[in-house]
Structures are given as structure tokens and as C-alpha cells.
Design an enzyme around this catalytic site. Sequence first.
Site, short mmCIF file in Angstrom:
data_model
loop_
_atom_site.label_atom_id
_atom_site.label_comp_id
_atom_site.label_asym_id
_atom_site.label_seq_id
_atom_site.Cartn_x
_atom_site.Cartn_y
_atom_site.Cartn_z
CE LYS A 1 9.69 4.74 1.63
NZ LYS A 1 9.31 6.06 1.10
N GLY B 1 12.23 14.89 3.10
CA GLY B 1 12.12 14.60 1.67
C GLY B 1 12.81 13.32 1.23
CB THR B 2 14.54 10.54 2.99
OG1 THR B 2 13.52 10.38 3.99
CG2 THR B 2 15.69 11.34 3.58
N GLY B 3 11.77 10.22 1.37
CA GLY B 3 10.86 9.33 0.65
C GLY B 3 10.63 9.78 -0.78
CB CYS B 4 9.95 13.14 -2.22
SG CYS B 4 8.57 13.64 -1.18
CB THR C 1 15.72 12.48 7.42
OG1 THR C 1 14.84 12.91 8.48
CG2 THR C 1 17.00 11.92 8.02
#
Length: 268
Positions: free
Chosen positions: A175, A209-212, A207
Site C-alpha cells: 500500500k 484504521g485504514t490498514g485494518c 485515516t
Amino acid sequence: MTGRVLIIAGSDSGGGAGIQADIKTVTALKGYAATAITALTAQNTLGVHGVFGVDPEFIASQIRVVLEDIGADALKTGMLHSAAVIETVAAELGAYTERIPLVLDPVMVAQSGASLLDPEAVGSLKEHLLPLADILTPNVPEAEKLSGLEIRSVEDMQAAAQQLLQQGPNAVLLKGGHMAGNSLSDVLATPEGIEVFSDTRIDTEHTHGTGCTLASAIAAGLAQGMTRSAAVRRARAYLRRALQSPPGHGQGAGGVDHSHTVGAFRED
């Protein structure tokens, strides 16, 4: 409701990331979320204020009873804070990952900068979990730690994704949100080649928690029978829309609008 996803991750008391974001995401995409909680965090939009790890044997018990009864169509891991936890999770999932895809989000550092993975556990992650993953979803700093390569361009991202592919996962989604510039690219590497997804950056500080969220959205897609590419494409579209209308709670970097899809699924 289709697609069972077992999520193995830590709890975020602020609700923007971790298990809370995972459950919201899978539910918003019409999947069924089950969980095995690895740690409790005292966390809000300003940072992580404390971490309390769950005993590895109890994590194993959570995984075991869910899979023996409810089952799963996809697996997703998030915060696995120690080598003992990583090795326990790998041992429990090893018998399942040949037939159930695992989305491995290698959570190392929180958005606030707080460490969420013991430094000595990185080797354990590479040895025990990367070979079990169907899709590994690192951000740029995580990919640099796992690959040992410096990443400064999309070309560097492609090289790092291909290097990580050699460490065992079936696919790598690297990402690009940490890269500079108004254009944002994510790189999906598989043995068949490279696919680059590019969009303009959304201007927001919310932003958390975007990865989760992205990893859980991918897991939901895989659980529902989508190809990797299609699951990634839908997950990115879901997250981009969620970033455009954040609830704005808290004094710091808040979470995204996980529920933006809810109205779209009403049947008249």
C-alpha cells in the site's frame, strides 16, 4: 449475509481500528465477522495509551472453537504483538490455510507512532506466518522492515512486493499511502505479474484504521468468492468512499465512515 471471516487481531477502544474496524467493514460488505482477540488497547484518536496482551493459549482457544463450529471462508490477522502470539496463531491456522485464504496485515506501528509489534517478533512473523498468507498487505514502512529494501517510488514498491513474494505469500498488496505526492498507488504482486492501482489522494487527516479496514474488506471479498484482484479493487473503492465522509469524532486522527454502504443494500 455471505462469507464468513475469522478476524484475529487486537481491540481498539476508540473504535477506529483493530477488531472494531474489522467487524464494521465485514458487516458493511454483507459478510459475517467472527473474532479472536489478541490484545486490548487503551486507545483513542490521540494515540495508544496502553496495551494488555491476551494469553496465547486463550487466543488459540478462541480460534479453535470458532473454526470447529462456525467455520470460515477467509481468515484475517491484524495486531499480533509478540513472537509467542505469532507462533500460536500460525500453529492454529496451519491446517486451514491450504483451503481457507489468509489475509495477513503485518501490523507493526500504530498511526500515532506507537509500536504494536515487539521488534524481536519480526523474524517470527516472516518465518511462521508469511508462508501461510494468501495476501500480505504491508504499508511502505512495514514493507521496508520485512524486505530490507528502501522504498521511494512506485518502481521501488514493485521491487519490494516481488521480493516479499519470494518469502512465501501467494500475493502481496503493498500500500502506497505513506508515499509523497497527490497520486497514490497500491501494488499487487502475484506469480502471474504486477497490477498497479492508482488514484488521487483524498485530503483528510481522518485515516485511523485504514490498514485494518482495507485488509478486512479484502478478506470479505475473498470469503464471498471474489478473485484477489476483484477483492482488492472493491476493497479500495469501499475505503476511498469511507475516507470521504469521516464521522470526525475525537481530537486527533479519527476513523473512517465504515457504514457508508448500509443504505445501498436496502431491498424495497
